[in-house]
Design an enzyme around this catalytic site. Structure first.
Site, PDB file in Angstrom:
ATOM      1  N   ASP A 112      45.697  89.102  48.008  1.00  0.00           N
ATOM      2  CA  ASP A 112      46.384  89.193  49.293  1.00  0.00           C
ATOM      3  C   ASP A 112      46.548  90.678  49.661  1.00  0.00           C
ATOM      4  O   ASP A 112      45.578  91.433  49.579  1.00  0.00           O
ATOM      5  CB  ASP A 112      47.726  88.444  49.227  1.00  0.00           C
ATOM      6  CG  ASP A 112      48.330  88.194  50.598  1.00  0.00           C
ATOM      7  OD1 ASP A 112      47.926  87.217  51.247  1.00  0.00           O
ATOM      8  OD2 ASP A 112      49.204  88.975  51.028  1.00  0.00           O
ATOM      9  N   TYR A 118      52.082  94.202  57.752  1.00  0.00           N
ATOM     10  CA  TYR A 118      51.032  93.642  58.602  1.00  0.00           C
ATOM     11  C   TYR A 118      50.826  94.511  59.838  1.00  0.00           C
ATOM     12  O   TYR A 118      49.690  94.751  60.264  1.00  0.00           O
ATOM     13  CB  TYR A 118      51.395  92.210  59.018  1.00  0.00           C
ATOM     14  CG  TYR A 118      51.153  91.183  57.942  1.00  0.00           C
ATOM     15  CD1 TYR A 118      50.001  90.404  57.938  1.00  0.00           C
ATOM     16  CD2 TYR A 118      52.071  90.991  56.911  1.00  0.00           C
ATOM     17  CE1 TYR A 118      49.765  89.463  56.956  1.00  0.00           C
ATOM     18  CE2 TYR A 118      51.847  90.067  55.912  1.00  0.00           C
ATOM     19  CZ  TYR A 118      50.698  89.305  55.935  1.00  0.00           C
ATOM     20  OH  TYR A 118      50.465  88.388  54.950  1.00  0.00           O
ATOM     21  N   HIS A 174      45.690  80.184  46.685  1.00  0.00           N
ATOM     22  CA  HIS A 174      45.943  81.589  47.004  1.00  0.00           C
ATOM     23  C   HIS A 174      46.893  82.260  46.018  1.00  0.00           C
ATOM     24  O   HIS A 174      46.766  83.445  45.742  1.00  0.00           O
ATOM     25  CB  HIS A 174      46.524  81.669  48.421  1.00  0.00           C
ATOM     26  CG  HIS A 174      46.635  83.053  48.960  1.00  0.00           C
ATOM     27  ND1 HIS A 174      45.535  83.860  49.164  1.00  0.00           N
ATOM     28  CD2 HIS A 174      47.714  83.787  49.335  1.00  0.00           C
ATOM     29  CE1 HIS A 174      45.930  85.029  49.656  1.00  0.00           C
ATOM     30  NE2 HIS A 174      47.242  85.012  49.767  1.00  0.00           N
TER      31      HIS A 174
END
Length: 382
Positions: free
Chosen positions: A178, A308, A359
């Site tokens: 990630d 982000y 994930h």
């Protein structure tokens, strides 16, 4: 600040305030016949919150977390929290593991003993690691950035300082998934002389393929990836669009409501794991709630979402990586990368397709991941 021991001790006031909030919830409605397709299911969340309020024991979980050797030091003006567990073997290789969102350093709690003490888990003591697991800036028990610009590249610079200047390692290994995959790749690109190799469980969303207008230059695998990525972003990428553009607006609600925070995070654990729609197949309620609690007790959901924004607005381009790279791909993970693109952009020396897992690789399949990390680094050890 030099490196100092760190002990988690959440105040009673924070826990009492949480308990009050969990007893005074204003629930939204949910359409009849719907469950998870519009977001976190109301009935599931009510069950989880009921357990949180009446049965979950933070102090017991806190004591478990404090069994790890934890430290903090100041790097570039930000206090960095990290676990540092020494390997049990003749020549442990230092390994820094970087987590992502919406997890935390707890992503790696299950594999730490498998890597530090392989002999106790069916492995070879010569494959032991000194394991370092930092909390990203703005996540959990690390400090929050006060200035813009803390993106994957800047974090990689901080990790290089942590490993060399603070901990005294001359060369080391790095792994992540990630956000942690991005940080690890920037480490390899910026400091190849420090890295013996990198190990990844994903390569993120490949924007260059997404924006490519020349279909003839793409392989069939790359064209399929582009199609699947577009579909995934349209169906699942809402969180990413918000956190990349307006994280501050989101932060007010999630910082004020533990139920809102739980709904925002739990949906991702369900969607991105190999649980076939049933979270309890993979995660216990205590596991999920401890991840949520890391964000709640530190009030870092807003600061964590900001990475982000930074990665969308301030991240420099990343060139080809020449450091030896291992890929361990889990079938239920988000957007498995095309091999052709990956080998063109990374010096891939090991490519492993796992039989199961999603994930949250180290949480879902710790033995599979730990074994792959050990085998990848075995021939690369100094």
């Amino acid at each position: 600040m030099t490196v100092e021991r760190y002990h988690i001790q959440v105040s009673d006031e924070i826990l009492d305030d949480l308990q009050y909030r969990l007893q005074h919830i204003r629930w939204p409605d949910q359409l009849e016949g719907s469950n998870w397709e519009r977001g976190t299911d109301l009935n599931y969340l009510k069950t989880l919150v009921s357990y949180w309020r009446d049965h979950y024991d933070w102090r017991a979980q806190e004591a478990k977390l404090n069994r790890f050797s934890q430290y903090r030091c100041n790097i570039d003006g930000i206090d960095v929290h990290f676990v540092h567990e020494r390997g049990k073997g003749p020549n442990p290789l230092p390994l820094i593991l970087t987590h992502g969102w919406p997890d935390s350093y707890l992503r790696y709690q299950k594999i730490i003993p498998l890597l530090t003490d392989p002999a106790s888990h069916g492995g070879n003591p010569e494959d032991s690691f000194d394991v370092i697991v930092p909390s990203l800036p703005g996540f959990g028990f690390s400090g929050k950035p006060t200035q813009p610009g803390i993106n994957n590249y800047r974090v990689s610079q901080m990790w290089a300082k942590l490993m060399t200047e603070e901990l005294g390692y001359k060369k080391f290994a790095a792994a992540g998934g990630d956000v942690g995959s991005g940080v690890t790749r920037y480490l390899a690109a910026t400091y190849p002389e420090l890295l013996v190799g990198i190990h990844l469980t994903d390569v993120g969303i490949i924007r260059s393929l997404m924006t490519s207008h020349d279909e003839l230059k793409l392989s069939e695998e790359e064209r399929q990836y582009k199609k699947k990525a577009s579909e995934w972003i349209s169906q699942e990428g809402g969180y990413m669009s918000i956190q990349s553009t307006k994280p501050q607006s989101l932060a007010y609600g999630l910082s004020d409501s533990p139920v809102g925070l739980a709904a925002w995070l739990v949906e991702k654990f369900r969607s991105w794991s190999d649980c076939e729609g049933d979270l309890q197949q993979i995660f216990s309620k205590d596991e999920l709630l401890t991840h949520i609690m890391i964000y709640w007790v530190t009030n870092t959901v807003g600061s964590s979402a900001s990475i982000y924004y930074e990665n969308s607005h301030t991240l420099p381009p990343l060139g080809r990586i020449e450091v030896p790279t291992g890929l361990a791909l889990f079938p239920a993970d988000i957007l498995l990368p095309p091999k052709s693109w990956t080998k063109s952009n990374l010096n891939v020396t090991r490519w492993t397709t796992m039989p199961s897992g999603g994930h949250f690789t180290a949480l879902e399949e710790p033995e599979l991941l730990a074994n792959d990390i050990r085998e990848f680094y075995s021939p690369l050890r100094p």
